[in-house]
Design a protein around this motif. Structure first.
Motif, PDB file in Angstrom:
ATOM      1  N   SER A 103       0.863  -1.179   0.000  1.00 46.68           N
ATOM      2  CA  SER A 103       0.000   0.000   0.000  1.00 46.68           C
ATOM      3  C   SER A 103       0.899   1.228   0.000  1.00 46.68           C
ATOM      4  O   SER A 103       2.104   1.145   0.288  1.00 46.68           O
ATOM      5  CB  SER A 103      -0.934   0.007   1.216  1.00 46.68           C
ATOM      6  N   ASP A 104       0.310   2.376  -0.329  1.00 44.64           N
ATOM      7  CA  ASP A 104       1.111   3.595  -0.460  1.00 44.64           C
ATOM      8  C   ASP A 104       1.811   3.966   0.839  1.00 44.64           C
ATOM      9  O   ASP A 104       2.944   4.472   0.823  1.00 44.64           O
ATOM     10  CB  ASP A 104       0.221   4.756  -0.917  1.00 44.64           C
ATOM     11  N   ARG A 133      -3.616  -3.664   1.765  1.00 50.17           N
ATOM     12  CA  ARG A 133      -4.639  -3.786   0.715  1.00 50.17           C
ATOM     13  C   ARG A 133      -5.328  -5.114   0.967  1.00 50.17           C
ATOM     14  O   ARG A 133      -5.094  -6.103   0.279  1.00 50.17           O
ATOM     15  CB  ARG A 133      -3.956  -3.743  -0.649  1.00 50.17           C
ATOM     16  N   ARG A 157     -10.477   3.917   8.646  1.00 54.36           N
ATOM     17  CA  ARG A 157      -9.642   4.813   7.837  1.00 54.36           C
ATOM     18  C   ARG A 157      -8.183   4.641   8.278  1.00 54.36           C
ATOM     19  O   ARG A 157      -7.655   5.384   9.088  1.00 54.36           O
ATOM     20  CB  ARG A 157     -10.106   6.261   8.013  1.00 54.36           C
ATOM     21  N   PRO A 193      -8.253   3.333   2.686  1.00 48.20           N
ATOM     22  CA  PRO A 193      -8.883   4.448   1.970  1.00 48.20           C
ATOM     23  C   PRO A 193      -8.578   4.443   0.475  1.00 48.20           C
ATOM     24  O   PRO A 193      -9.478   4.668  -0.346  1.00 48.20           O
ATOM     25  CB  PRO A 193      -8.275   5.689   2.658  1.00 48.20           C
ATOM     26  N   GLY A 194      -7.326   4.150   0.101  1.00 55.39           N
ATOM     27  CA  GLY A 194      -6.990   4.105  -1.309  1.00 55.39           C
ATOM     28  C   GLY A 194      -7.634   2.950  -2.035  1.00 55.39           C
ATOM     29  O   GLY A 194      -7.947   3.050  -3.233  1.00 55.39           O
ATOM     30  N   GLY A 214     -11.833   3.932  -1.771  1.00 53.77           N
ATOM     31  CA  GLY A 214     -12.202   5.172  -2.428  1.00 53.77           C
ATOM     32  C   GLY A 214     -13.609   5.606  -2.064  1.00 53.77           C
ATOM     33  O   GLY A 214     -13.992   5.618  -0.888  1.00 53.77           O
ATOM     34  N   ASP A 215     -14.391   5.930  -3.090  1.00 51.92           N
ATOM     35  CA  ASP A 215     -15.781   6.363  -2.873  1.00 51.92           C
ATOM     36  C   ASP A 215     -16.772   5.207  -2.929  1.00 51.92           C
ATOM     37  O   ASP A 215     -17.983   5.429  -2.940  1.00 51.92           O
ATOM     38  CB  ASP A 215     -16.173   7.397  -3.942  1.00 51.92           C
ATOM     39  N   VAL A 250     -14.941  -0.830  -9.468  1.00 48.57           N
ATOM     40  CA  VAL A 250     -13.533  -0.666  -9.088  1.00 48.57           C
ATOM     41  C   VAL A 250     -12.804  -2.007  -9.164  1.00 48.57           C
ATOM     42  O   VAL A 250     -11.697  -2.108  -9.717  1.00 48.57           O
ATOM     43  CB  VAL A 250     -13.422  -0.069  -7.664  1.00 48.57           C
ATOM     44  N   TRP A 294      -9.130  -3.866 -11.644  1.00 52.08           N
ATOM     45  CA  TRP A 294      -7.835  -4.294 -11.125  1.00 52.08           C
ATOM     46  C   TRP A 294      -7.171  -5.325 -12.028  1.00 52.08           C
ATOM     47  O   TRP A 294      -7.837  -6.145 -12.661  1.00 52.08           O
ATOM     48  CB  TRP A 294      -8.007  -4.916  -9.727  1.00 52.08           C
TER      49      TRP A 294
END
Length: 384
Positions: free
Chosen positions: A148-149, A295, A313, A318-319, A322-323, A360, A364
């Motif tokens: 993950s980021d 992830r 969160r 969160p990444g 998303g929405d 989404v 992937w």
């Protein structure tokens, strides 16, 4: 052909499953892959061909350490790339690579955050020493990846010369994208197979799939169920820490016996199951209360199944979401309960978020694509 030595320590969850799957796919692509791991990890994933070597021991078993270190170093000298998964594996692999002749390239994948500092002074000293070893290891790596980021940023903060994102795909995503929700009869059969009264399947299902471990913060989940006003059954699939599980069962039983207006939801812990995909197809809402996740594979699967996700969160969630879901603060059962109740009261919003989650997930890359990306990453680290 690339010759790869995978190094993995003690793992019982998603990291072990990922290494097992990646190893199989790389072999199918024609590459030579061997695995060094702890015996209990090899047993957990049926890795019969793995080298059962793990030189980090405590107590009487520590006498095996020097011999196992030597064997890992010797194996490292036979490959092009040593790929370590996790913090301890990074240190083991870096030491092996430093002593190996000829010397392979070192690649490290970070799948988890560092454990929080704390505890006794001796534990803090040990954590400090390990932190220095980890920094040394990451500085020696030709490539460090994060799942993950935030793990990529952690790698950079710890001194990695080159760090990038390498997602870990869930293998069931394709299957779940093509699957329909369970029929009412299918839900009743599923509940009966888990020893639950089929009548519970008539209620909305709030699902969690998780190891029972402190990081997953299932106490917050059970507390949220106690605060929920919706008529629903909250199902937890997974096993792990038996003492923690017993405490959670006691708390869940307390909810069922409570009287008054705010009786709370029914919580059932059904243990480890081999029909997780069916539970995802049976659920109405998916909940994750973890203190940290990268992830999470099961969140990917829940999104592919078209479930609205309520998650903390933290980390890479969160990444990932998303929405297409709802994010709440870590350790806030009221927020979890409020979001679940809101979604259960609004079928249109559930459908909208579920469709967004599926869209989404459909975007992937799959596990085969990611295996081919790993071949490219390995080749990029090699000279010439």
């Amino acid at each position: 052909m690339v010759r790869v030595l995978m190094v993995l320590g003690r793992a019982a969850g998603g990291v072990g499953a990922h290494v097992d799957d990646l190893t199989s796919r790389l072999r199918l692509l024609g590459h030579d892959v061997d695995v060094v791991t702890a015996a209990e990890t090899a047993d957990a994933f049926g890795a019969l061909e793995a080298q059962r070597l793990w030189p980090l021991h405590r107590g009487p078993a520590a006498v095996r350490g020097p011999l196992e270190w030597h064997r890992v170093m010797r194996l490292a000298g036979t490959v092009d790339v040593v790929h370590a998964h996790g913090h301890q594996a990074a240190v083991v692999a870096a030491v092996a690579v430093a002593r190996a002749r000829p010397r392979p390239r070192l690649v490290v994948s970070l799948h988890n955050d560092l454990p929080p500092a704390g505890g006794s002074p001796a534990r803090r000293v040990a954590a400090g020493l390990f932190g220095r070893l980890l920094r040394w290891s990451l500085r020696r790596a030709a490539l460090v990846t994060g799942a993950s980021d935030d793990l990529v940023r952690l790698a950079e903060e710890l001194g990695a010369r080159r760090a990038s994102l390498a997602v870990v795909p869930a293998t069931r995503v394709g299957e779940l994208l093509a699957a329909a929700p369970l029929t009412p009869d299918g839900r009743r059969e599923l509940f009966a197979s888990a020893g639950l009264a089929p009548g519970l399947a008539e209620q909305p299902v709030v699902l969690t799939v998780s190891r029972i471990a402190p990081q997953k913060d299932l106490r917050t989940l059970v507390a949220a169920a106690a605060r929920s006003r919706a008529a629903a059954v909250w199902v937890v699939v997974g096993d792990g820490d038996e003492r923690l599980r017993a405490a959670l069962v006691d708390e869940a039983d307390g909810i069922r016996t409570r009287t008054g207006e705010r009786r709370g939801a029914d919580v059932r812990l059904v243990g480890a199951r081999d029909d997780v995909a069916a539970w995802l197809r049976a659920a109405d809402v998916f909940v994750v209360t973890s203190r940290w996740e990268a992830r999470a594979l099961v969140v990917q699967e829940a999104m592919a199944a078209g479930l609205p996700v309520v998650a903390t969160r933290t980390g890479g969630l969160p990444g990932l979401i998303g929405d297409a879901g709802s994010l709440v603060a870590v350790g806030d059962p009221d927020a979890v309960a409020d979001e679940v109740d809101r979604l259960l009261a609004d079928p249109d919003e559930r459908a909208r978020l579920g469709a967004a989650a599926r869209a989404v997930a459909a975007s992937w890359a799959g596990p085969d694509d990611e295996a081919r990306r790993w071949v490219g990453r390995y080749l990029d680290t090699l000279p010439g």
